[in-house]
Design an enzyme around this catalytic site. Structure first.
Site, PDB file in Angstrom:
ATOM      1  N   ASP A 192     -17.270-100.664-105.144  1.00 24.56           N
ATOM      2  CA  ASP A 192     -17.096-101.995-104.572  1.00 24.56           C
ATOM      3  C   ASP A 192     -15.899-102.645-105.250  1.00 24.56           C
ATOM      4  O   ASP A 192     -15.844-102.736-106.481  1.00 24.56           O
ATOM      5  CB  ASP A 192     -18.348-102.861-104.767  1.00 24.56           C
ATOM      6  CG  ASP A 192     -18.398-104.026-103.798  1.00 24.56           C
ATOM      7  OD1 ASP A 192     -17.474-104.866-103.846  1.00 24.56           O
ATOM      8  OD2 ASP A 192     -19.331-104.084-102.988  1.00 24.56           O
ATOM      9  N   ASP A 246      -9.906 -99.193-103.950  1.00 22.35           N
ATOM     10  CA  ASP A 246      -9.713 -99.636-102.572  1.00 22.35           C
ATOM     11  C   ASP A 246      -9.907 -98.420-101.675  1.00 22.35           C
ATOM     12  O   ASP A 246      -9.072 -97.516-101.648  1.00 22.35           O
ATOM     13  CB  ASP A 246      -8.304-100.204-102.429  1.00 22.35           C
ATOM     14  CG  ASP A 246      -7.942-100.581-100.998  1.00 22.35           C
ATOM     15  OD1 ASP A 246      -8.787-100.409-100.090  1.00 22.35           O
ATOM     16  OD2 ASP A 246      -6.797-101.028-100.785  1.00 22.35           O
ATOM     17  N   ASN A 262     -19.751 -97.632 -96.072  1.00 24.84           N
ATOM     18  CA  ASN A 262     -20.437 -98.894 -95.769  1.00 24.84           C
ATOM     19  C   ASN A 262     -19.543-100.123 -95.905  1.00 24.84           C
ATOM     20  O   ASN A 262     -19.819-101.145 -95.303  1.00 24.84           O
ATOM     21  CB  ASN A 262     -21.647 -99.023 -96.708  1.00 24.84           C
ATOM     22  CG  ASN A 262     -22.270-100.401 -96.679  1.00 24.84           C
ATOM     23  OD1 ASN A 262     -22.989-100.760 -95.756  1.00 24.84           O
ATOM     24  ND2 ASN A 262     -21.996-101.197 -97.719  1.00 24.84           N
ATOM     25  N   TYR A 265     -13.304-106.348 -85.207  1.00 19.57           N
ATOM     26  CA  TYR A 265     -14.473-105.685 -85.787  1.00 19.57           C
ATOM     27  C   TYR A 265     -15.102-104.716 -84.787  1.00 19.57           C
ATOM     28  O   TYR A 265     -15.457-103.586 -85.128  1.00 19.57           O
ATOM     29  CB  TYR A 265     -15.465-106.758 -86.204  1.00 19.57           C
ATOM     30  CG  TYR A 265     -16.766-106.267 -86.804  1.00 19.57           C
ATOM     31  CD1 TYR A 265     -16.809-105.732 -88.088  1.00 19.57           C
ATOM     32  CD2 TYR A 265     -17.957-106.376 -86.094  1.00 19.57           C
ATOM     33  CE1 TYR A 265     -18.004-105.306 -88.643  1.00 19.57           C
ATOM     34  CE2 TYR A 265     -19.154-105.956 -86.640  1.00 19.57           C
ATOM     35  CZ  TYR A 265     -19.174-105.414 -87.914  1.00 19.57           C
ATOM     36  OH  TYR A 265     -20.367-104.997 -88.456  1.00 19.57           O
ATOM     37  N   LYS A 296     -15.481-100.685 -85.315  1.00 21.44           N
ATOM     38  CA  LYS A 296     -16.798-100.041 -85.337  1.00 21.44           C
ATOM     39  C   LYS A 296     -16.949 -99.030 -84.195  1.00 21.44           C
ATOM     40  O   LYS A 296     -17.655 -98.026 -84.347  1.00 21.44           O
ATOM     41  CB  LYS A 296     -17.889-101.105 -85.265  1.00 21.44           C
ATOM     42  CG  LYS A 296     -17.996-101.956 -86.529  1.00 21.44           C
ATOM     43  CD  LYS A 296     -18.228-101.103 -87.767  1.00 21.44           C
ATOM     44  CE  LYS A 296     -18.602-101.928 -88.980  1.00 21.44           C
ATOM     45  NZ  LYS A 296     -18.798-101.097 -90.196  1.00 21.44           N
TER      46      LYS A 296
END
Length: 302
Positions: free
Chosen positions: A38, A73, A100, A171, A175
């Site tokens: 993260d 990253d 994720n 987005y 996706k």
């Protein structure tokens, strides 16, 4: 009884909060060794903070598990390579990649700026491809060396990618791209002992909390919290286990206690004239095809 993912090594991107954190803790509970990735960016992808990843690692260590933090990253090609190498260097192998990580920059199409499009496509779509590419290369080399592979990739798509979502063109496109990438990767990597599946989850996270706050009351202490991110993780952990070896190329929708399989594009009804269509006949043919086809599911927000 041996835990379901005993000693399997798992990379989870975006694991400092929300769904990623829930996945990391669930994998650790199932016996896996976890690389908690993260970068610690804000909801719109700005800034950097090492504490979210390290906080989850500390939780896992406190429970007696094994984990290391990583803040690369994942949409940077070399950063993704370093992420994969960190798993192998820390734990000697890599068995599972859970893609994720992501963030939002919502905007109606007529108002969207170029940087808002580029940033979301980069973190979601390239941020899936870059770790997948380097993990796949690692597994191919292991396969060629004669070592048995039972590797798993779990990608994160969205209902927005499957159906579209008003105000989320960037987005939704990213996706949808992840869904297509999952199909290709499943076909290409099967020869190496790698399965590739995707989930389209619905849960309360930083990216969705405003939407759910408007449509759902908070559960009481005795009610089942259908929007808790922890509800998604059992499916992800099972897909990351050796038990799921005969499941690949699938898209799972998961929300609360519900799991379903989303069926993608398929060849539908057709009319074959066996010659070029005269322009004056195309409209009638299209209308006949539409009459024989179920209407599409409406996009979210319509």
């Amino acid at each position: 009884m041996t835990p379901l993912c005993h000693n399997r090594v798992v990379i989870i991107t975006g694991a400092g909060r929300g769904l990623g954190r829930a996945h990391a803790l669930a994998f650790a509970e199932a016996g896996a060794r976890v690389v908690v990735n993260d970068a610690g960016v804000s909801l719109n992808g700005l800034g950097a903070d090492t504490s979210p990843a390290q906080s989850v690692v500390n939780e896992i260590l406190a429970l007696g598990g094994q984990a290391v933090a990583n803040t690369e990253d994942i949409a940077d090609w070399q950063g993704a390579l370093r992420l994969v190498r960190s798993a192998v260097e820390s734990f000697g192998q890599l068995d599972v990649l859970v893609n994720n990580a992501g963030f939002l920059r919502d905007r109606m199409l007529v108002n969207m700026e170029e940087h808002e499009w580029d940033a979301v496509i980069r973190v979601h779509l390239k941020g899936h491809m870059a770790p997948l590419r380097h993990a796949a290369a690692y597994w191919r080399s292991e396969h060629r060396a004669g070592r048995p592979i039972q590797a798993r990739v779990i990608n994160t798509s969205s209902g927005a990618g499957l159906l579209g979502s008003v105000g989320q063109g960037n987005y939704s496109a990213a996706k949808a791209g992840i869904a297509g990438l999952t199909t290709v990767a499943a076909a290409e990597l099967a020869r190496y002992g790698v399965t590739v599946n995707a989930i389209a989850p619905a849960a309360r996270t930083r990216m969705t909390e405003l939407a759910f706050a408007e449509t759902m009351a908070a559960p009481t202490e005795t009610e089942f919290d259908a929007m808790a991110p922890e509800n998604v993780s059992p499916l992800v952990v099972w897909l990351g286990s050796e038990q799921s070896g005969d499941v690949t190329g699938r898209m799972f929708e998961v929300e609360g206690g519900r799991i379903s399989i989303a069926d993608g594009w398929r060849h539908g009804p057709f009319i074959d004239r066996e010659s070029r269509w005269p322009l004056g006949e195309v409209g009638d043919a299209v209308k006949r095809l539409l009459a024989a086809t179920p209407p599409p599911t409406p996009a979210y927000g319509t």
